[in-house]
Design a protein around this motif. Structure first.
Motif, PDB file in Angstrom:
ATOM      1  N   GLY A  30      42.819  51.693  36.265  1.00 44.86           N
ATOM      2  CA  GLY A  30      43.933  52.324  36.964  1.00 44.86           C
ATOM      3  C   GLY A  30      44.743  51.376  37.818  1.00 44.86           C
ATOM      4  N   LYS A  81      42.118  47.499  44.709  1.00 44.16           N
ATOM      5  CA  LYS A  81      41.636  48.434  43.712  1.00 44.16           C
ATOM      6  C   LYS A  81      40.115  48.494  43.744  1.00 44.16           C
ATOM      7  CE  LYS A  81      41.597  51.304  40.344  1.00 44.16           C
ATOM      8  NZ  LYS A  81      42.025  52.707  40.599  1.00 44.16           N
ATOM      9  N   GLU A 110      48.170  47.151  37.424  1.00 43.32           N
ATOM     10  CA  GLU A 110      46.960  47.830  36.990  1.00 43.32           C
ATOM     11  C   GLU A 110      45.829  46.824  36.825  1.00 43.32           C
ATOM     12  OE1 GLU A 110      48.013  49.947  33.464  1.00 43.32           O
ATOM     13  OE2 GLU A 110      49.324  51.371  34.525  1.00 43.32           O
ATOM     14  N   ASN A 118      40.595  49.927  31.406  1.00 45.35           N
ATOM     15  CA  ASN A 118      41.657  50.090  32.399  1.00 45.35           C
ATOM     16  C   ASN A 118      41.170  51.057  33.471  1.00 45.35           C
ATOM     17  OD1 ASN A 118      44.020  50.743  33.877  1.00 45.35           O
ATOM     18  ND2 ASN A 118      45.303  50.258  32.120  1.00 45.35           N
TER      19      ASN A 118
END
Length: 355
Positions: free
Chosen positions: A269, A306, A260, A267
């Motif tokens: 993800g 990400k 993550e 956060n």
């Protein structure tokens, strides 16, 4: 491609060398029938080298794998001599001239394996040097071996050889290749099952078509699933980007619990793993007593990405934290970098009026 049955053999003190006996599908093997094996039509092989493969065990292999033997370290005159897995090969017909050899092993600093190749006369032609990076997890490394005159491949490993799991072999055809000038010729060679090219950290920040690419760290960094085991990177922004992407490679991820990403305390993800085909031998299943479904770890390097919401970034100092997924074991990341997209004079976008 025809298969053979290979019977695993060991070299033991004061005993005869039992090489794996190569039998054709028509041969009779106790407990096996010739019709029980379907010959795959491909030039590849998975060879199980684990110590749990006891003498007398059988496994399928193509007919160009002539024999596999194991020479334990304790049976040799020199106590410092490593254990050796010896694979004898016959070159198949056609245009196959290069062998892709991927070794699966527990990557321990004090027990890094080496690949050594020999010709028919017993002359050593090539040596890989120590494989792996000493990251203390299950991993794999690949080499390309030009097979002109080569008949035997040794896998040398310190200790009793129990840290070596297996080897995946596939014959490669050589031909003239066209590739982008920014990609090295070695990286451009497609590897079996691979979905991406190897990721390299940029030597310095670079800008292309309004996109800035910057390295956060080129180092190998171990991460776990607790905050104390996370990796944190700091960087500065002169202005807010339109889009931001974090990219890195990870070794040993649990594929159902990817790492993550946390941006400035938020956060954002789990990262997305770029997965190879499921036939890749790198997938290793794990079963736990209280879990009914098998979980899988990938024993090799995968690319992870990400998208970071730009609302989580700010002008000035920023930090990005990468932490392993819940209940995942330790993993290692490398080549961590960030890409930031900005407007430039040829940006392609459209204005869509609200209705």
């Amino acid at each position: 491609m025809r298969q053979r049955i290979l019977t695993l053999g060991l070299i033991l003190v004061a005993r005869t060398l039992f090489a794996q006996e190569a039998l054709t599908l028509d041969s009779t093997v106790p407990g096996h029938t010739g019709n029980s094996i379907t010959a795959p039509v491909s030039g590849n092989a998975w060879i199980d080298l684990r110590q749990i493969a006891k003498p007398g065990a059988v496994q399928g292999a193509p007919d160009w794998v002539e024999a596999v033997t194991f020479i334990p370290a304790g049976t040799q005159a020199d106590a410092a001599t490593p254990s050796v897995f010896r694979i004898r090969l016959a070159r198949p017909g056609g245009r196959a001239s290069v062998l892709f050899f991927r070794l699966f092993f527990n990557d321990q600093t004090a027990a890094r394996p080496e690949i050594v190749v020999w010709d028919e006369s017993g002359s050593q032609l090539l040596r890989s040097g120590p494989l792996g990076a000493g990251i203390d997890i299950e991993s794999s490394e690949s080499v390309m071996i030009p097979m002109h005159g080569i008949t035997t491949i040794d896998v040398e490993v310190p200790g009793d050889g129990s840290r070596v799991r297996g080897a995946y072999l596939e014959w490669m055809s050589s031909s003239e290749m066209v590739h982008a000038s920014g990609v090295g010729s070695q990286d451009a060679v497609p590897q079996p099952f691979a979905a991406t090219l190897p990721l390299h950290p940029p030597a310095q920040d670079a800008e292309e078509f309004g996109t800035v690419t910057a390295s956060l760290s080129a180092d190998l960094i171990r991460i776990g699933s607790t905050s104390s085991q996370a990796a944190t990177f700091e960087f500065g922004l002169e202005s807010q980007p339109l889009l931001a992407v974090i990219t890195f490679e990870i070794a040993g991820p649990r594929i159902d619990s990817p790492p993550e990403v946390i941006a400035n305390g938020e956060n954002v993800g789990p990262a997305s793993l770029v997965m190879p085909g499921l036939a890749d031998p790198g997938y290793r299943g794990e079963m736990h007593a209280i879990v009914s479904q098998m979980q899988f770890q990938y024993t090799g390097w995968l690319r992870a990405q990400k998208i970071v919401p730009v609302s989580a970034l700010r002008t000035g100092s920023n930090n990005i934290t990468i932490i392993n997924g819940p209940n995942a074991a330790g993993a290692v990341i490398r080549a961590t970098q960030i890409q930031l997209k900005y407007l430039w004079d040829k940006s392609d976008y459209i204005l869509k009026p609200d209705r």
